[in-house]
Scaffold this motif. Sequence first.
Motif, PDB file in Angstrom:
ATOM      1  N   SER A 148      15.056 -13.552  40.054  1.00  0.00           N
ATOM      2  CA  SER A 148      14.435 -12.508  39.227  1.00  0.00           C
ATOM      3  C   SER A 148      15.349 -11.312  38.970  1.00  0.00           C
ATOM      4  O   SER A 148      15.054 -10.498  38.105  1.00  0.00           O
ATOM      5  CB  SER A 148      13.167 -11.994  39.915  1.00  0.00           C
TER       6      SER A 148
ATOM      7  N   TYR B 222      15.579  -8.932  40.943  1.00  0.00           N
ATOM      8  CA  TYR B 222      14.834  -7.783  41.458  1.00  0.00           C
ATOM      9  C   TYR B 222      15.652  -7.082  42.541  1.00  0.00           C
ATOM     10  O   TYR B 222      16.237  -7.726  43.416  1.00  0.00           O
ATOM     11  CB  TYR B 222      13.499  -8.254  42.039  1.00  0.00           C
TER      12      TYR B 222
ATOM     13  N   ASN C 270      14.749  -2.256  37.811  1.00  0.00           N
ATOM     14  CA  ASN C 270      13.765  -3.336  37.839  1.00  0.00           C
ATOM     15  C   ASN C 270      12.886  -3.363  36.584  1.00  0.00           C
ATOM     16  O   ASN C 270      12.248  -4.373  36.295  1.00  0.00           O
ATOM     17  CB  ASN C 270      12.891  -3.224  39.083  1.00  0.00           C
ATOM     18  N   CYS C 271      12.856  -2.261  35.862  1.00  0.00           N
ATOM     19  CA  CYS C 271      12.069  -2.194  34.621  1.00  0.00           C
ATOM     20  C   CYS C 271      12.948  -2.320  33.380  1.00  0.00           C
ATOM     21  O   CYS C 271      12.501  -2.051  32.257  1.00  0.00           O
ATOM     22  CB  CYS C 271      11.286  -0.878  34.566  1.00  0.00           C
TER      23      CYS C 271
ATOM     24  N   ALA D 110      11.116  -6.759  37.461  1.00  0.00           N
ATOM     25  CA  ALA D 110       9.827  -6.455  38.092  1.00  0.00           C
ATOM     26  C   ALA D 110       8.754  -7.442  37.642  1.00  0.00           C
ATOM     27  O   ALA D 110       7.936  -7.897  38.450  1.00  0.00           O
ATOM     28  CB  ALA D 110       9.405  -5.021  37.758  1.00  0.00           C
ATOM     29  N   GLU D 111       8.745  -7.783  36.357  1.00  0.00           N
ATOM     30  CA  GLU D 111       7.752  -8.733  35.842  1.00  0.00           C
ATOM     31  C   GLU D 111       7.945 -10.113  36.446  1.00  0.00           C
ATOM     32  O   GLU D 111       6.971 -10.764  36.863  1.00  0.00           O
ATOM     33  CB  GLU D 111       7.851  -8.802  34.317  1.00  0.00           C
TER      34      GLU D 111
ATOM     35  N   THR E  64       7.081 -10.073  40.223  1.00  0.00           N
ATOM     36  CA  THR E  64       5.632  -9.992  40.404  1.00  0.00           C
ATOM     37  C   THR E  64       4.983 -11.349  40.155  1.00  0.00           C
ATOM     38  O   THR E  64       4.081 -11.768  40.891  1.00  0.00           O
ATOM     39  CB  THR E  64       5.026  -8.936  39.458  1.00  0.00           C
ATOM     40  N   ASP E  65       5.441 -12.053  39.126  1.00  0.00           N
ATOM     41  CA  ASP E  65       4.928 -13.393  38.852  1.00  0.00           C
ATOM     42  C   ASP E  65       5.206 -14.336  40.015  1.00  0.00           C
ATOM     43  O   ASP E  65       4.358 -15.161  40.389  1.00  0.00           O
ATOM     44  CB  ASP E  65       5.554 -13.949  37.576  1.00  0.00           C
TER      45      ASP E  65
ATOM     46  N   LEU F 239       5.598 -13.504  43.161  1.00  0.00           N
ATOM     47  CA  LEU F 239       4.744 -13.096  44.271  1.00  0.00           C
ATOM     48  C   LEU F 239       3.314 -13.566  44.064  1.00  0.00           C
ATOM     49  O   LEU F 239       2.669 -14.091  44.980  1.00  0.00           O
ATOM     50  CB  LEU F 239       4.799 -11.577  44.426  1.00  0.00           C
ATOM     51  N   GLN F 240       2.804 -13.419  42.852  1.00  0.00           N
ATOM     52  CA  GLN F 240       1.438 -13.847  42.557  1.00  0.00           C
ATOM     53  C   GLN F 240       1.302 -15.356  42.650  1.00  0.00           C
ATOM     54  O   GLN F 240       0.297 -15.874  43.138  1.00  0.00           O
ATOM     55  CB  GLN F 240       1.038 -13.356  41.170  1.00  0.00           C
TER      56      GLN F 240
END
Length: 265
Positions: A111, A113, A233-234, A246-247, A250-251, A253-254
Motif C-alpha cells: 500500500s 502506507y 498517506n493521503c 491510506a485508502e 484501510t481496505d 485492514l478491513q
Amino acid sequence: MEPGTDQCRLKLDFPDDQSMRVSHETIYQSLYVQGRGALNRELTACLRTGRALREPRARTRRSGRTFVTEEVKISSRPAEAADRSTAGHWEGDLIIGLEKSAIGTLVERRSRYTMRLHLPRMEAFGTTPYVKNGPPIAGHGADAVREAITAQIGTLPKHLRRSLTWDQGGEMAGHAQLTSDAGIAVFFCDPHSPWQRPSNENTNGLLRQYFPKGTDLTRWNATDVDAVAITLNCRPRKSLGWRTPAEVFTDQLQSITQAGVATTP
C-alpha cells in the motif's frame, strides 16, 4: 528524472538507431567525473538528494554485520514480499539529522502506507561526552528502535505484520527480540544496497522535503512528524491507480477484519 527514463526515451526518439543507446551508469559517471568524483557545489545544490559523491554498486560490497546470519538475509525473505502480492510486508530505515538526531520510518510495501518512529534523545545528551560504543544517548540505539517499532506494528493484525526489511545498521542488532515482541520476521538487505528497500527509499526522499538534510530533527515533535506521515498517506500514487496509501491500507485492514469475523464460529 527517474532512473532509466533516459534509456527509455532514447529508444522512443531513435527506435532504429542503435548508436543512440546509453547506460544510466555511464551518464552518472560522466556527471560525477568532475573534481575526481565530486560535483561542483552549484550543481550539487540542484540534485534532489543533494549527494555530491557517488560510487558504483560493485565498489560498495562488504561482508556486513555479524548479527546478520544467513536465515535473516533478504535472500531468505518470502517471495510474496518481493512481488507485493500480499499485505503485511514492511520496509524500514532511519533518517539521520544534525548531531545524530533521527526519525524512523516504516513503509508497507503493497500500500506504500507510512508509519513514523519517534526517537527522542536521552536526557544525558548534550551533558555527557560522546563515547564510541557507549550508551546510545542520541536516542536511536537498538533498544529504542525495537521499542518504537513494536509500539507501531505490534498492535496490527497478524496478517499485516508478516515481515520487515531493514538495512544492516547497528540499530537493528536486537532484531531477534523484535521478532519475539512484535511477532514480525526481520530480514536484512545486502550491504550498501538501498535499492532492495525501494518503497522506503522513495518515501525517505519525499520526507526530506519536510526534514532537510543538515537540520536537527528534534525540532519536530511526534505530532509534527505524524502530520507529515498523514500528508504522504493521503497523496495519490500512480503505482496505486491514483488511490492513496491510506485508502489501500484501510481496505487491507478491513478485509482482514471481515475475514476474521467470517471465520469466527
